[in-house]
Design a protein around this motif. Sequence first.
Motif, mmCIF file in Angstrom:
data_model
loop_
_atom_site.group_PDB
_atom_site.id
_atom_site.type_symbol
_atom_site.label_atom_id
_atom_site.label_comp_id
_atom_site.label_asym_id
_atom_site.label_seq_id
_atom_site.Cartn_x
_atom_site.Cartn_y
_atom_site.Cartn_z
ATOM 1 N N PRO A 50 0.808 -1.268 0.048
ATOM 2 C CA PRO A 50 -0.020 -0.062 -0.112
ATOM 3 C C PRO A 50 1.002 1.214 -0.067
ATOM 4 O O PRO A 50 1.971 1.079 0.380
ATOM 5 C CB PRO A 50 -0.767 -0.142 1.385
ATOM 6 C CG PRO A 50 -0.653 -1.419 1.815
ATOM 7 C CD PRO A 50 0.526 -2.031 1.180
ATOM 8 N N GLY A 51 0.255 2.375 -0.486
ATOM 9 C CA GLY A 51 0.871 3.631 -0.730
ATOM 10 C C GLY A 51 1.668 4.192 0.638
ATOM 11 O O GLY A 51 2.884 4.633 0.583
ATOM 12 N N TRP A 52 1.106 3.913 1.944
ATOM 13 C CA TRP A 52 1.468 4.581 3.227
ATOM 14 C C TRP A 52 2.723 3.564 3.605
ATOM 15 O O TRP A 52 3.354 4.121 4.414
ATOM 16 C CB TRP A 52 0.288 4.645 4.135
ATOM 17 C CG TRP A 52 -0.225 3.103 4.366
ATOM 18 C CD1 TRP A 52 -1.531 2.491 3.812
ATOM 19 C CD2 TRP A 52 0.118 2.279 5.520
ATOM 20 N NE1 TRP A 52 -1.581 1.373 4.247
ATOM 21 C CE2 TRP A 52 -0.744 0.980 5.435
ATOM 22 C CE3 TRP A 52 1.050 2.326 6.405
ATOM 23 C CZ2 TRP A 52 -0.934 0.083 6.278
ATOM 24 C CZ3 TRP A 52 1.084 1.333 7.280
ATOM 25 C CH2 TRP A 52 0.333 0.021 7.271
ATOM 26 N N LEU A 53 2.667 2.454 3.069
ATOM 27 C CA LEU A 53 3.739 1.471 3.558
ATOM 28 C C LEU A 53 5.000 1.241 2.925
ATOM 29 O O LEU A 53 5.964 0.837 2.993
ATOM 30 C CB LEU A 53 3.237 0.007 3.749
ATOM 31 C CG LEU A 53 3.946 -1.187 4.533
ATOM 32 C CD1 LEU A 53 4.129 -0.521 5.844
ATOM 33 C CD2 LEU A 53 3.054 -2.343 4.309
ATOM 34 N N GLN A 54 4.733 1.800 1.390
ATOM 35 C CA GLN A 54 6.057 1.860 0.452
ATOM 36 C C GLN A 54 7.083 2.441 1.024
ATOM 37 O O GLN A 54 8.208 2.195 0.987
ATOM 38 C CB GLN A 54 5.472 2.374 -0.973
ATOM 39 C CG GLN A 54 4.672 1.449 -1.552
ATOM 40 C CD GLN A 54 4.143 2.005 -2.878
ATOM 41 O OE1 GLN A 54 4.366 3.155 -3.301
ATOM 42 N NE2 GLN A 54 3.240 1.229 -3.558
ATOM 43 N N PRO A 55 7.027 4.001 1.579
ATOM 44 C CA PRO A 55 8.339 4.463 2.039
ATOM 45 C C PRO A 55 9.081 3.718 3.226
ATOM 46 O O PRO A 55 10.345 3.426 3.082
ATOM 47 C CB PRO A 55 8.022 5.712 2.667
ATOM 48 C CG PRO A 55 6.436 6.135 2.017
ATOM 49 C CD PRO A 55 5.965 4.733 1.816
#
Length: 109
Positions: A50-55
């Motif tokens: 998910p986008g919030w987990l990618q960093p």
Amino acid sequence: ALLFCAVVCTGFVAIGFAIGSIESVQAVTNAIFFPFLLVSNAFAPTEAFPGWLQPIVANQPLPRTVDALSALASNDAALARPVTIAFVWLAALLVVTALLAARAYRKAS
């Protein structure tokens, strides 16, 4: 790969000296290591998370080491960047875990 193993072993030694009980050390190290393993790009590409987990996935030591080993295996032209990032991450973690292991050893002795 050997530097990654040295970092993990030194960290586990520090935890072992700090805790003292073999069963407790196994539980604590599994609780620390497995979430990092599951939230890494070792099994799935970073874009699959998910986008919030990618960093978080992209900027931890295990994915950086996987990227460096992949670049070395594929003889990639852009080899220097992933290897340098992985080396900096692992060297910094080795210093921190070695200091923590030495401190825990002094307290245990």
